[in-house]
Design a protein around this motif. Structure first.
Motif, PDB file in Angstrom:
ATOM      1  N   SER A  36       0.806  -1.229   0.000  1.00  0.00           N
ATOM      2  CA  SER A  36       0.000   0.000   0.000  1.00  0.00           C
ATOM      3  C   SER A  36       0.834   1.272   0.000  1.00  0.00           C
ATOM      4  O   SER A  36       0.314   2.352  -0.275  1.00  0.00           O
ATOM      5  CB  SER A  36      -0.936   0.005   1.210  1.00  0.00           C
ATOM      6  N   ALA A  37       2.119   1.159   0.293  1.00  0.00           N
ATOM      7  CA  ALA A  37       2.983   2.345   0.318  1.00  0.00           C
ATOM      8  C   ALA A  37       3.129   2.982  -1.057  1.00  0.00           C
ATOM      9  O   ALA A  37       3.519   4.144  -1.161  1.00  0.00           O
ATOM     10  CB  ALA A  37       4.353   1.988   0.882  1.00  0.00           C
ATOM     11  N   GLY A  38       2.796   2.252  -2.120  1.00  0.00           N
ATOM     12  CA  GLY A  38       2.868   2.846  -3.448  1.00  0.00           C
ATOM     13  C   GLY A  38       2.036   4.111  -3.573  1.00  0.00           C
ATOM     14  O   GLY A  38       2.373   5.023  -4.341  1.00  0.00           O
ATOM     15  N   ALA A  39       0.972   4.193  -2.814  1.00  0.00           N
ATOM     16  CA  ALA A  39       0.100   5.364  -2.867  1.00  0.00           C
ATOM     17  C   ALA A  39       0.777   6.626  -2.345  1.00  0.00           C
ATOM     18  O   ALA A  39       0.291   7.734  -2.577  1.00  0.00           O
ATOM     19  CB  ALA A  39      -1.175   5.095  -2.065  1.00  0.00           C
ATOM     20  N   PHE A  40       1.907   6.481  -1.664  1.00  0.00           N
ATOM     21  CA  PHE A  40       2.615   7.633  -1.103  1.00  0.00           C
ATOM     22  C   PHE A  40       3.569   8.301  -2.091  1.00  0.00           C
ATOM     23  O   PHE A  40       4.122   9.359  -1.804  1.00  0.00           O
ATOM     24  CB  PHE A  40       3.385   7.217   0.162  1.00  0.00           C
ATOM     25  N   ALA A  41       3.774   7.717  -3.270  1.00  0.00           N
ATOM     26  CA  ALA A  41       4.721   8.279  -4.244  1.00  0.00           C
ATOM     27  C   ALA A  41       4.421   9.740  -4.589  1.00  0.00           C
ATOM     28  O   ALA A  41       5.345  10.566  -4.610  1.00  0.00           O
ATOM     29  CB  ALA A  41       4.768   7.413  -5.495  1.00  0.00           C
ATOM     30  N   PRO A  42       3.170  10.121  -4.861  1.00  0.00           N
ATOM     31  CA  PRO A  42       2.917  11.529  -5.175  1.00  0.00           C
ATOM     32  C   PRO A  42       3.300  12.482  -4.036  1.00  0.00           C
ATOM     33  O   PRO A  42       3.889  13.534  -4.284  1.00  0.00           O
ATOM     34  CB  PRO A  42       1.414  11.569  -5.460  1.00  0.00           C
ATOM     35  N   SER A  43       2.972  12.108  -2.816  1.00  0.00           N
ATOM     36  CA  SER A  43       3.301  12.974  -1.681  1.00  0.00           C
ATOM     37  C   SER A  43       4.802  13.056  -1.460  1.00  0.00           C
ATOM     38  O   SER A  43       5.329  14.133  -1.170  1.00  0.00           O
ATOM     39  CB  SER A  43       2.603  12.469  -0.414  1.00  0.00           C
ATOM     40  N   LEU A  44       5.502  11.954  -1.608  1.00  0.00           N
ATOM     41  CA  LEU A  44       6.962  11.973  -1.461  1.00  0.00           C
ATOM     42  C   LEU A  44       7.589  12.890  -2.507  1.00  0.00           C
ATOM     43  O   LEU A  44       8.451  13.717  -2.195  1.00  0.00           O
ATOM     44  CB  LEU A  44       7.539  10.561  -1.590  1.00  0.00           C
ATOM     45  N   SER A  45       7.156  12.750  -3.743  1.00  0.00           N
ATOM     46  CA  SER A  45       7.755  13.549  -4.810  1.00  0.00           C
ATOM     47  C   SER A  45       7.420  15.033  -4.667  1.00  0.00           C
ATOM     48  O   SER A  45       8.196  15.884  -5.100  1.00  0.00           O
ATOM     49  CB  SER A  45       7.323  13.031  -6.177  1.00  0.00           C
ATOM     50  N   ALA A  46       6.299  15.345  -4.054  1.00  0.00           N
ATOM     51  CA  ALA A  46       5.905  16.745  -3.885  1.00  0.00           C
ATOM     52  C   ALA A  46       6.763  17.473  -2.863  1.00  0.00           C
ATOM     53  O   ALA A  46       6.950  18.694  -2.979  1.00  0.00           O
ATOM     54  CB  ALA A  46       4.433  16.838  -3.478  1.00  0.00           C
ATOM     55  N   VAL A  47       7.309  16.770  -1.879  1.00  0.00           N
ATOM     56  CA  VAL A  47       8.074  17.444  -0.819  1.00  0.00           C
ATOM     57  C   VAL A  47       9.576  17.171  -0.878  1.00  0.00           C
ATOM     58  O   VAL A  47      10.344  17.868  -0.224  1.00  0.00           O
ATOM     59  CB  VAL A  47       7.527  17.104   0.587  1.00  0.00           C
ATOM     60  N   ALA A  48      10.001  16.194  -1.651  1.00  0.00           N
ATOM     61  CA  ALA A  48      11.422  15.848  -1.701  1.00  0.00           C
ATOM     62  C   ALA A  48      12.163  16.697  -2.729  1.00  0.00           C
ATOM     63  O   ALA A  48      11.679  16.915  -3.835  1.00  0.00           O
ATOM     64  CB  ALA A  48      11.592  14.367  -2.042  1.00  0.00           C
ATOM     65  N   ALA A  49      13.341  17.139  -2.364  1.00  0.00           N
ATOM     66  CA  ALA A  49      14.179  17.887  -3.303  1.00  0.00           C
ATOM     67  C   ALA A  49      15.139  16.971  -4.042  1.00  0.00           C
ATOM     68  O   ALA A  49      15.556  17.271  -5.153  1.00  0.00           O
ATOM     69  CB  ALA A  49      14.967  18.953  -2.539  1.00  0.00           C
ATOM     70  N   ARG A  50      15.484  15.817  -3.436  1.00  0.00           N
ATOM     71  CA  ARG A  50      16.547  14.982  -4.004  1.00  0.00           C
ATOM     72  C   ARG A  50      16.082  13.578  -4.381  1.00  0.00           C
ATOM     73  O   ARG A  50      16.895  12.702  -4.602  1.00  0.00           O
ATOM     74  CB  ARG A  50      17.700  14.912  -3.008  1.00  0.00           C
ATOM     75  N   LEU A  51      14.786  13.352  -4.452  1.00  0.00           N
ATOM     76  CA  LEU A  51      14.239  12.057  -4.856  1.00  0.00           C
ATOM     77  C   LEU A  51      14.533  11.862  -6.339  1.00  0.00           C
ATOM     78  O   LEU A  51      14.160  12.682  -7.170  1.00  0.00           O
ATOM     79  CB  LEU A  51      12.736  12.019  -4.591  1.00  0.00           C
TER      80      LEU A  51
END
Length: 189
Positions: A36-51
């Motif tokens: 289910s963690a796949g659903a977090f990809a948009p939120s991670l990419s929105a706040v990460a500078a170095r992803l």
């Protein structure tokens, strides 16, 4: 490995993403998202500078604007409601018969170590709409399918043009076949 600190409202996805990014974003990194963690990809990419990329391992694909309850079979959500107490769903390992979990993670010690870290999740999280952040769509992505239950997600990833690998390791392949999965992850990064 980052500790997301659990999920809590009202910012179910973005709050967890901010806690993760605060731990790992000081240098380039790749998010490896399971189940289910796949659903977090948009939120991670929105706040990460170095992803720099995303690897979905037997994971759901992002579902902006929809909740897990919108996507899951009605019977599954009804079953989870039945094992909810004081707003918390029973631990994930209790959703299945013990024999199922044992088949996914046959080594008793490894299984016990994994299960000791499983938190209870609020039922409200399953009903929360995932945010609509588009940054994740610009990142390189890979899909690694471990079990038949995630074939639909693997097929969708292929249709998106992602590098897709299919392994027969079971949903908890990181416990049952850690070396094989690690080799694959190193190869796709």
């Amino acid at each position: 490995m980052a500790d997301h600190g659990g999920v809590s409202g009202p910012d179910w996805f973005d709050g967890a993403a901010q806690r993760i990014v605060a731990q790992v974003d000081d240098e380039p990194w790749t998010a490896v998202l399971h189940s289910s963690a796949g659903a977090f990809a948009p939120s991670l990419s929105a706040v990460a500078a170095r992803l720099k990329g995303l690897v979905f391992v037997d994971a759901v694909l992002p579902h902006p604007g929809k909740s897990a309850a919108d996507l899951a079979p009605r019977g599954q959500i009804d079953g989870l409601r039945k094992i909810t107490s004081e707003g918390l769903i029973a631990r994930w390992d209790r959703w299945f018969a013990p024999a199922v979990i044992e088949s996914w993670a046959p080594d008793a010690k490894a299984r016990a170590t994994c299960l000791a870290d499983i938190p209870q999740v609020p039922l409200a999280f399953l009903e929360a709409q995932a945010p609509c952040h588009a940054e994740w769509e610009r990142l390189p992505a890979t899909y690694v399918k471990l079990s038949e239950g995630f074939e639909r997600n693997a097929t969708r990833a292929e249709a998106l043009g992602w590098n897709t690998r299919r392994l027969d390791l079971g949903h908890l392949g990181m416990i049952s076949h850690p070396a094989a999965l690690a080799a694959t992850l190193l190869d796709v990064r």
